[in-house]
Scaffold this motif. Structure first.
Motif, mmCIF file in Angstrom:
data_model
loop_
_atom_site.group_PDB
_atom_site.id
_atom_site.type_symbol
_atom_site.label_atom_id
_atom_site.label_comp_id
_atom_site.label_asym_id
_atom_site.label_seq_id
_atom_site.Cartn_x
_atom_site.Cartn_y
_atom_site.Cartn_z
ATOM 1 N N VAL A 182 0.775 -1.177 -0.026
ATOM 2 C CA VAL A 182 -0.032 0.109 0.077
ATOM 3 C C VAL A 182 0.916 1.253 0.001
ATOM 4 O O VAL A 182 0.505 2.344 -0.506
ATOM 5 C CB VAL A 182 -0.894 0.001 1.350
ATOM 6 N N ALA A 183 1.859 1.336 0.809
ATOM 7 C CA ALA A 183 2.953 2.235 0.767
ATOM 8 C C ALA A 183 3.543 2.521 -0.721
ATOM 9 O O ALA A 183 3.505 3.611 -1.050
ATOM 10 C CB ALA A 183 3.921 2.221 1.777
ATOM 11 N N VAL A 184 3.828 1.361 -1.438
ATOM 12 C CA VAL A 184 4.450 1.534 -2.562
ATOM 13 C C VAL A 184 3.188 2.168 -3.564
ATOM 14 O O VAL A 184 3.639 2.866 -4.238
ATOM 15 C CB VAL A 184 4.945 0.141 -3.244
ATOM 16 N N GLY A 185 2.214 1.660 -3.524
ATOM 17 C CA GLY A 185 1.110 2.160 -4.281
ATOM 18 C C GLY A 185 0.668 3.540 -4.003
ATOM 19 O O GLY A 185 0.518 4.312 -5.105
ATOM 20 N N THR A 186 0.949 4.171 -2.858
ATOM 21 C CA THR A 186 0.571 5.382 -2.647
ATOM 22 C C THR A 186 1.908 6.354 -3.377
ATOM 23 O O THR A 186 1.093 7.556 -4.017
ATOM 24 C CB THR A 186 0.642 5.915 -1.169
ATOM 25 N N ILE A 187 3.049 5.827 -3.215
ATOM 26 C CA ILE A 187 4.031 6.682 -4.138
ATOM 27 C C ILE A 187 3.759 6.481 -5.785
ATOM 28 O O ILE A 187 4.038 7.476 -6.398
ATOM 29 C CB ILE A 187 5.336 5.719 -3.817
ATOM 30 N N ARG A 188 3.203 5.319 -6.099
ATOM 31 C CA ARG A 188 2.987 5.242 -7.552
ATOM 32 C C ARG A 188 1.934 6.137 -8.075
ATOM 33 O O ARG A 188 2.002 6.850 -9.079
ATOM 34 C CB ARG A 188 2.401 3.849 -7.581
ATOM 35 N N ILE A 189 0.801 6.394 -7.389
ATOM 36 C CA ILE A 189 -0.172 7.242 -7.542
ATOM 37 C C ILE A 189 0.514 8.960 -7.266
ATOM 38 O O ILE A 189 -0.105 9.742 -8.337
ATOM 39 C CB ILE A 189 -1.136 7.368 -6.608
ATOM 40 N N MET A 190 1.385 9.039 -6.472
ATOM 41 C CA MET A 190 2.153 10.531 -6.623
ATOM 42 C C MET A 190 2.758 10.419 -7.776
ATOM 43 O O MET A 190 2.870 11.792 -8.523
ATOM 44 C CB MET A 190 2.942 10.355 -5.425
ATOM 45 N N PHE A 191 3.748 9.606 -8.368
ATOM 46 C CA PHE A 191 4.448 9.627 -9.467
ATOM 47 C C PHE A 191 3.164 9.761 -10.855
ATOM 48 O O PHE A 191 3.727 10.485 -11.733
ATOM 49 C CB PHE A 191 5.124 8.295 -9.934
ATOM 50 N N VAL A 192 2.265 8.935 -10.737
ATOM 51 C CA VAL A 192 1.287 9.157 -11.650
ATOM 52 C C VAL A 192 0.538 10.608 -11.901
ATOM 53 O O VAL A 192 0.771 11.140 -13.064
ATOM 54 C CB VAL A 192 -0.013 8.103 -11.707
ATOM 55 N N SER A 193 0.513 11.189 -10.816
ATOM 56 C CA SER A 193 -0.216 12.696 -10.958
ATOM 57 C C SER A 193 0.757 13.535 -11.324
ATOM 58 O O SER A 193 0.300 14.490 -11.726
ATOM 59 C CB SER A 193 -0.795 12.743 -9.292
ATOM 60 N N ARG A 194 1.974 13.310 -11.249
ATOM 61 C CA ARG A 194 3.128 14.228 -11.559
ATOM 62 C C ARG A 194 3.790 13.956 -13.129
ATOM 63 O O ARG A 194 4.457 14.470 -13.472
ATOM 64 C CB ARG A 194 4.199 14.134 -10.699
ATOM 65 N N THR A 252 -4.380 -0.372 6.548
ATOM 66 C CA THR A 252 -4.523 0.701 7.437
ATOM 67 C C THR A 252 -3.105 1.474 7.727
ATOM 68 O O THR A 252 -3.008 2.298 7.490
ATOM 69 C CB THR A 252 -5.142 0.516 8.800
ATOM 70 N N VAL A 253 -2.168 0.514 8.175
ATOM 71 C CA VAL A 253 -1.121 0.972 8.150
ATOM 72 C C VAL A 253 -0.099 1.728 7.127
ATOM 73 O O VAL A 253 0.601 2.580 7.019
ATOM 74 C CB VAL A 253 -0.043 0.195 9.091
ATOM 75 N N GLY A 254 -0.226 0.820 5.999
ATOM 76 C CA GLY A 254 0.410 1.050 4.695
ATOM 77 C C GLY A 254 -0.352 2.429 4.070
ATOM 78 O O GLY A 254 0.679 3.257 3.537
ATOM 79 N N ASN A 255 -1.582 2.657 4.395
ATOM 80 C CA ASN A 255 -1.820 4.098 4.076
ATOM 81 C C ASN A 255 -1.128 5.055 4.745
ATOM 82 O O ASN A 255 -0.921 6.106 4.111
ATOM 83 C CB ASN A 255 -3.499 4.106 4.024
ATOM 84 N N TYR A 256 -1.157 5.060 6.129
ATOM 85 C CA TYR A 256 -0.779 6.012 6.602
ATOM 86 C C TYR A 256 0.738 6.307 6.548
ATOM 87 O O TYR A 256 1.486 7.364 6.273
ATOM 88 C CB TYR A 256 -0.726 5.720 8.407
ATOM 89 N N LEU A 257 1.540 5.254 6.348
ATOM 90 C CA LEU A 257 2.887 5.115 5.998
ATOM 91 C C LEU A 257 3.260 5.932 4.677
ATOM 92 O O LEU A 257 4.084 6.677 4.462
ATOM 93 C CB LEU A 257 3.564 3.949 6.013
ATOM 94 N N GLY A 258 2.297 5.363 3.610
ATOM 95 C CA GLY A 258 2.368 5.933 2.256
ATOM 96 C C GLY A 258 2.280 7.662 2.250
ATOM 97 O O GLY A 258 2.971 8.319 1.588
ATOM 98 N N ILE A 259 1.325 7.959 3.233
ATOM 99 C CA ILE A 259 1.224 9.584 3.395
ATOM 100 C C ILE A 259 2.479 10.054 3.789
ATOM 101 O O ILE A 259 2.835 11.300 3.443
ATOM 102 C CB ILE A 259 -0.126 9.922 4.227
ATOM 103 N N ILE A 260 2.830 9.452 5.095
ATOM 104 C CA ILE A 260 4.247 10.132 5.467
ATOM 105 C C ILE A 260 5.317 10.076 4.621
ATOM 106 O O ILE A 260 6.173 11.169 4.470
ATOM 107 C CB ILE A 260 4.494 9.172 6.672
ATOM 108 N N ILE A 261 5.404 8.988 3.876
ATOM 109 C CA ILE A 261 6.694 9.095 2.832
ATOM 110 C C ILE A 261 6.429 9.929 1.559
ATOM 111 O O ILE A 261 7.320 10.713 1.279
ATOM 112 C CB ILE A 261 6.669 7.636 2.154
ATOM 113 N N GLU A 262 5.263 10.269 1.248
ATOM 114 C CA GLU A 262 4.928 11.244 0.054
ATOM 115 C C GLU A 262 5.080 12.695 0.639
ATOM 116 O O GLU A 262 5.680 13.511 0.122
ATOM 117 C CB GLU A 262 3.246 11.113 -0.006
ATOM 118 N N GLU A 263 4.932 12.635 2.041
ATOM 119 C CA GLU A 263 4.952 14.059 2.476
ATOM 120 C C GLU A 263 6.708 14.424 2.629
ATOM 121 O O GLU A 263 7.164 15.544 2.506
ATOM 122 C CB GLU A 263 4.533 14.178 4.083
ATOM 123 N N ARG A 264 7.439 13.327 2.958
ATOM 124 C CA ARG A 264 8.726 13.383 3.182
ATOM 125 C C ARG A 264 9.585 13.555 1.499
ATOM 126 O O ARG A 264 10.562 14.445 1.839
ATOM 127 C CB ARG A 264 9.404 12.117 3.824
#
Length: 208
Positions: A28-40, A82-94
């Motif tokens: 899920v954390a990797v998925g959040t990063i992927r979405i960030m890459f797609v949006s950019r 659940t934890v993956g979503n939270y961790l993904g947001i933290i990574i995206e912010e970092r």
């Protein structure tokens, strides 16, 4: 035989759910990063990260479906999500990739704010406008996302009651990019207390 049975039970009730949870957190954390890459618009990194995401997902879901009688796997899968979503947001912010548009609307005199942003080598556009309660000043600036906390600090220092909005930008032309040089006004002044830094800018504004 008893020892073998105990080992198998220990694996299925504790170790396997733990592995499922860890895999789901990473996926899920990797998925959040992927979405960030797609949006950019990062068309090379996004598919690569998506490939890794799918591999991890297949490994996790295979274990869950192969052990459908083990309720611990379901709980571990949900916790991992659940934890993956939270961790993904933290990574995206970092990581803070890309650029943001900051729009400031203030009824207060914005001369000091505009002056400090320009001295800090930010591109600033400001226009006079009319709001519901009277005349306002609208200020636009394009910044790197990692500099957002610093810019918000500046806004709150000079115009603490100003209204501001932030938008993530998919693309910025070179003419709209922040200056690449080191910010001259961010050096020693960033170490000063807010009040003293503000007084310093006041003196610069009124100086002939």
């Amino acid at each position: 035989m008893d020892e073998l049975s105990f080992t198998f039970s220990w694996f299925s009730t504790l170790l396997l759910p733990l592995l499922v949870m860890i895999a789901k957190v990473v996926e899920v954390a990797v998925g959040t990063i992927r979405i960030m890459f797609v949006s950019r618009g990062m068309k090379y990194l996004a598919p690569l990260v998506g490939f890794i995401e799918v591999i991890i997902w297949l490994a996790a879901i295979t274990q869950v479906m192969s052990n459908m009688g083990n309720i611990a796997n379901y709980v571990a899968y949900a916790i991992g999500f659940t934890v993956g979503n939270y961790l993904g947001i933290i990574i995206e912010e970092r990581i803070s990739l890309g650029y943001s548009l900051v729009r400031v609307i203030t009824r207060r005199d914005a001369t000091e704010l505009v002056h400090y942003l320009k001295e800090s080598r930010y591109h600033v556009t400001h226009v006079d406008a009319e709001g519901e309660l009277g005349d306002v000043k609208v200020i636009f600036t394009t910044i790197r996302r990692r500099e957002l906390p610093r810019v918000l600090e500046i806004i709150k220092t000079f115009n603490p009651r100003a209204c501001y909005t932030i938008e993530d930008l998919r693309f910025v032309s070179e003419s709209g990019l922040p200056h690449g040089a080191t910010r001259s006004a961010m050096g020693l002044q960033s170490l000063l207390p807010v009040a003293l830094r503000r007084q310093t800018v006041k003196e610069q504004v009124v100086a002939p």
